[in-house]
Design an enzyme around this catalytic site. Structure first.
Site, PDB file in Angstrom:
ATOM      1  CE  LYS A  66      19.640   2.867 -31.338  1.00 26.72           C
ATOM      2  NZ  LYS A  66      20.110   1.844 -30.758  1.00 26.72           N
TER       3      LYS A  66
ATOM      4  CB  CYS B 262       6.162  -7.648 -28.580  1.00 27.63           C
ATOM      5  SG  CYS B 262       6.540  -8.579 -30.438  1.00 27.63           S
TER       6      CYS B 262
ATOM      7  CB  THR C 273      11.876   3.613 -25.275  1.00 23.91           C
ATOM      8  OG1 THR C 273      12.538   3.292 -24.244  1.00 23.91           O
ATOM      9  CG2 THR C 273      12.819   4.596 -26.365  1.00 23.91           C
ATOM     10  N   GLY C 274       8.804   4.343 -26.153  1.00 20.31           N
ATOM     11  CA  GLY C 274       8.073   4.664 -27.422  1.00 20.31           C
ATOM     12  C   GLY C 274       7.524   6.123 -27.132  1.00 20.31           C
TER      13      GLY C 274
ATOM     14  N   GLY D 209       9.856  -1.331 -29.409  1.00 20.41           N
ATOM     15  CA  GLY D 209      10.743  -1.559 -28.128  1.00 20.41           C
ATOM     16  C   GLY D 209       9.781  -1.213 -26.967  1.00 20.41           C
TER      17      GLY D 209
ATOM     18  CD  GLU E 246       5.650  -5.069 -31.745  1.00 23.25           C
ATOM     19  OE1 GLU E 246       5.632  -5.279 -30.310  1.00 23.25           O
ATOM     20  OE2 GLU E 246       6.221  -6.038 -32.501  1.00 23.25           O
TER      21      GLU E 246
ATOM     22  CD  GLU F 154      21.310   0.438 -26.588  1.00 23.46           C
ATOM     23  OE1 GLU F 154      20.726   0.312 -27.735  1.00 23.46           O
ATOM     24  OE2 GLU F 154      21.064   1.432 -25.794  1.00 23.46           O
TER      25      GLU F 154
ATOM     26  CD  GLU G 288       6.884  -6.672 -23.134  1.00 23.58           C
ATOM     27  OE1 GLU G 288       7.184  -5.494 -23.149  1.00 23.58           O
ATOM     28  OE2 GLU G 288       6.183  -7.098 -24.282  1.00 23.58           O
TER      29      GLU G 288
HETATM   30  O1  TXE Z   1      13.919  -0.935 -24.627  1.00 21.52           O
HETATM   31  P1  TXE Z   1      14.020   0.191 -25.298  1.00 21.52           P
HETATM   32  P2  TXE Z   1      14.839  -1.969 -23.588  1.00 21.52           P
HETATM   33  C1  TXE Z   1      10.132  -3.974 -23.844  1.00 21.52           C
HETATM   34  C2  TXE Z   1      10.281  -5.241 -22.839  1.00 21.52           C
HETATM   35  C3  TXE Z   1      11.813  -4.856 -22.312  1.00 21.52           C
HETATM   36  C4  TXE Z   1      11.537  -3.296 -22.008  1.00 21.52           C
HETATM   37  C5  TXE Z   1      12.968  -2.556 -21.998  1.00 21.52           C
HETATM   38  O2  TXE Z   1       9.369  -5.228 -21.916  1.00 21.52           O
HETATM   39  O3  TXE Z   1      11.674  -5.321 -20.965  1.00 21.52           O
HETATM   40  O4  TXE Z   1      11.006  -2.927 -23.406  1.00 21.52           O
HETATM   41  O5  TXE Z   1      13.758  -3.041 -23.071  1.00 21.52           O
HETATM   42  C6  TXE Z   1      16.553   2.260 -28.624  1.00 21.52           C
HETATM   43  N1  TXE Z   1      15.416   7.288 -28.511  1.00 21.52           N
HETATM   44  N2  TXE Z   1      10.524  -4.383 -24.952  1.00 21.52           N
HETATM   45  O6  TXE Z   1      15.287  -1.150 -22.600  1.00 21.52           O
HETATM   46  O7  TXE Z   1      14.707   1.315 -24.244  1.00 21.52           O
HETATM   47  C7  TXE Z   1      17.252   1.388 -27.881  1.00 21.52           C
HETATM   48  O8  TXE Z   1      18.663   1.752 -28.316  1.00 21.52           O
HETATM   49  C8  TXE Z   1      15.340   6.492 -29.496  1.00 21.52           C
HETATM   50  C9  TXE Z   1       9.504  -4.764 -25.922  1.00 21.52           C
HETATM   51  O9  TXE Z   1      15.840  -2.460 -24.425  1.00 21.52           O
HETATM   52  O10 TXE Z   1      12.698   0.452 -25.610  1.00 21.52           O
HETATM   53  C10 TXE Z   1      16.940   0.079 -28.576  1.00 21.52           C
HETATM   54  O11 TXE Z   1      17.304   0.215 -30.035  1.00 21.52           O
HETATM   55  N3  TXE Z   1      15.617   5.126 -29.389  1.00 21.52           N
HETATM   56  C11 TXE Z   1      10.006  -4.880 -27.514  1.00 21.52           C
HETATM   57  C12 TXE Z   1      15.354   0.143 -28.762  1.00 21.52           C
HETATM   58  O12 TXE Z   1      15.051   1.903 -28.558  1.00 21.52           O
HETATM   59  C13 TXE Z   1      15.842   4.760 -28.139  1.00 21.52           C
HETATM   60  C14 TXE Z   1      11.320  -5.091 -27.742  1.00 21.52           C
HETATM   61  C15 TXE Z   1      14.444  -0.509 -27.848  1.00 21.52           C
HETATM   62  O13 TXE Z   1      15.042  -0.105 -26.597  1.00 21.52           O
HETATM   63  C16 TXE Z   1      15.740   5.691 -27.202  1.00 21.52           C
HETATM   64  C17 TXE Z   1      12.360  -4.643 -26.888  1.00 21.52           C
HETATM   65  C18 TXE Z   1      15.504   6.956 -27.232  1.00 21.52           C
HETATM   66  N4  TXE Z   1      15.232   7.634 -26.468  1.00 21.52           N
HETATM   67  C19 TXE Z   1      11.796  -4.199 -25.450  1.00 21.52           C
HETATM   68  N5  TXE Z   1      16.043   4.935 -25.913  1.00 21.52           N
HETATM   69  C20 TXE Z   1       9.042  -5.340 -28.272  1.00 21.52           C
HETATM   70  N6  TXE Z   1       8.020  -4.400 -28.441  1.00 21.52           N
HETATM   71  O14 TXE Z   1       9.379  -6.431 -29.004  1.00 21.52           O
HETATM   72  C21 TXE Z   1      16.393   3.732 -26.332  1.00 21.52           C
HETATM   73  N7  TXE Z   1      16.324   3.400 -27.732  1.00 21.52           N
END
Ligand code: TXE
Length: 485
Positions: free
Chosen positions: A178, A287, A235-236, A231, A253, A181, A388
């Site tokens: 996935k 990240c 959310t993690g 992510g 990660e 979006e 972050e």
């Molecule tokens: O992240 P999300 P977002 C960090 C960075 C950024 C913050 C928010 O600090 O400012 O996260 O970004 C999917 N169950 N990183 O809101 O929500 C979502 O659709 C399953 C660090 O974009 O974590 C997307 O595919 N999946 C980072 C993915 O999770 C879910 C990279 C990441 O989204 C979900 C990105 C759920 N309940 C953001 N909710 C890195 N580690 O490099 C969302 N998603």
């Protein structure tokens, strides 16, 4: 750049499909705000269909009984197809994520290399024989987990997808990816190329939709055996809770607040460039961004002056333009979030040395651009010193000695990555061993290869991507004991 509006479908069970509800989402170019594509907005029902397809493919003799050498050859072919299509993939990535074409080309090359690397390992996933009391044979089998779900973020769409798909497929799993979006375009193309490379129907599925609906449905599905998530920490945590209910394996990660330390004896010219690129590449949406620079007090003034001068010369613009050095943020909402952090920094008493605004060039008004931004006098208690930010904002701090800088570097809940600049070998290794992070780069910054492990300590994640040992997360171990008496 003109990318024609594409009406795309998603890949489930080897077929290109709309969502069950028929709903679609518009995909934007963040440099112009224009719609460049439409993709299906998948529902929970679509998520289930994709997991069911992957489950059926996992049990099919076509995949289950495939010679591991052949799996490797399919991945080698996929790597070749990624290379053959690298121009299109890079253009898609730039138009969808915003990064410069040069960066997108690098990401695509990296993705090809990841498929190639794990292709070579597909027939080297070995068990062992174990000495036990006589008249017995005892051995282990390394078996694939089953169905793995890959939740990919928007900042490195193709590279982060590939780094987990490659080992998962090499080990014999079937996958549901996935993408974010915001950035699904290269993921869909990878699905197309995987089919072309010879993955049987249902081995690779790509569903497009929101995290709240599709992502959460995928990670809560009992039929899923492994989850790979990149992510945010929040959310993690939700993903881990969902995984805990079904005792599903997770690899995560979750970002960083990475220290980039420059000692007085470093090659300062190279260090200034690396500190600049270490935060402003991909507009800081990384990240592993070197978002906290610690500079020794004896070189501080000259270093910061040079850093600000080089930063102010950066050309901001659409990633598709040859001369652009920094593209837009991925969305207007990210732009607002980062501007909010700039406000916080100013009100908390940090010194704004450069940037902090939308660029004045009216040509960039419609995109989500931001100036590269540098704050000085940042402390670990400030919001900008510990959160972050995930944008082009560098926090610079002066240090006196090694103990002090190591303490400041470790004063964060994150522990992903760190950089050290010094020509003193002893000091470099000493600091590398004392940083509480999963990776350290010495006299270079932003460096990773498919063959080197990448993962976080502390709140930055669980497990590792890349490297031979990544295969541990995509396999399970069975012990077989045979009585020969
Ligand atoms: O992240 P999300 P977002 C960090 C960075 C950024 C913050 C928010 O600090 O400012 O996260 O970004 C999917 N169950 N990183 O809101 O929500 C979502 O659709 C399953 C660090 O974009 O974590 C997307 O595919 N999946 C980072 C993915 O999770 C879910 C990279 C990441 O989204 C979900 C990105 C759920 N309940 C953001 N909710 C890195 N580690 O490099 C969302 N998603």
């Amino acid at each position: 750049m003109t990318v024609q509006l594409q009406k795309m479908k998603m890949l489930v069970a080897g077929e290109w499909k709309d969502s069950a509800t028929g709903a679609r989402s518009s995909i934007l170019d963040p440099s112009s705000g224009e719609i460049i594509a439409e993709v299906p907005r998948a529902s929970k029902q679509d998520a289930k269909a994709a997991v069911d397809a992957a489950r059926a493919a996992f049990g099919s003799p076509e995949w289950r009984d495939m010679d591991s050498g052949k799996r490797g050859r399919i991945l080698t072919k996929l790597a070749g197809l990624v290379r053959e299509n690298s121009d299109e993939l890079a253009r898609l990535e730039t138009s969808n994520e915003g990064k410069t074409l040069r960066e997108s080309k690098g990401d695509v090359a990296w993705a090809a290399r990841a498929f190639e690397y794990f292709a070579g390992l597909a027939d080297k996933i070995e068990g062992e024989t174990i000495p036990v009391p006589p008249k017995r044979l005892n051995y282990t089998l390394k078996e694939p987990l089953g169905v793995t779900v890959h939740i990919v973020p928007w900042n490195y769409p193709i590279a982060l997808a590939s780094r987990s798909l490659a080992p998962a497929l090499a080990a014999g799993n079937t996958v549901v990816m996935k993408p974010s979006e915001l950035t699904p375009l290269t993921a869909l193309k990878i699905g197309e190329l995987a089919l072309k490379a010879g993955t049987p129907k249902g081995v690779m599925n790509v569903v497009t939709g929101s995290g709240a609906e599709v992502g959460s449905a995928l990670v809560s599905d009992k039929n899923v055996d492994g989850i790979v998530f990149t992510g945010s920490g929040d959310t993690g945590r939700q993903v881990m809770e969902a995984a805990a209910k079904n005792i599903t394996h997770v690899v995560m990660e979750l970002g960083g607040k990475n220290p980039h330390i420059v000692f007085a004896d470093a090659d300062l010219q190279r260090a200034v460039k690396a500190v600049k690129d270490g935060i402003f590449t991909n507009a800081g949406q990384m990240c592993w961004a070197g978002s906290r620079a610690f500079i020794h007090e004896s070189i501080y003034d000259g270093f910061v002056k040079d850093l600000v001068s080089k930063t102010s010369a950066m050309k901001i613009g659409p990633g598709s333009e040859e001369t652009t050095e920094m593209g837009p943020l991925v969305s207007k909402s990210r732009q607002e979030t980062v501007l909010g952090y700039v406000k916080d920094g100013v009100s908390e008493g940090a010194k704004l040395l450069y940037g902090g605004k939308r660029p004045s060039d009216p040509r960039l008004d419609k995109g989500s651009f931001l100036e590269p931004t540098i704050f000085a006098d940042v402390t670990g208690e400030m919001k900008i010193g510990c959160d972050e930010i995930f944008g082009p904002v560098l926090c610079v701090t002066k240090f006196k000695n090694t103990d002090e800088v190591v303490a400041m570097a470790n004063e964060t809940d994150y522990g992903l990555y760190g950089g050290v600049w010094t020509n003193n070998l002893k000091l470099a290794h000493d600091v590398a061993s004392r940083l509480e992070v999963g990776g350290v780069a010495i006299n270079e910054y932003l460096v990773t290869f498919p063959q080197t492990p990448f993962g976080g300590y502390k709140d930055s994640g669980i497990g590792h991507e890349n490297g031979v040992r990544a295969l541990e997360y995509y396999t399970r171990t069975k012990n077989v004991s045979v009585n020969l008496s």
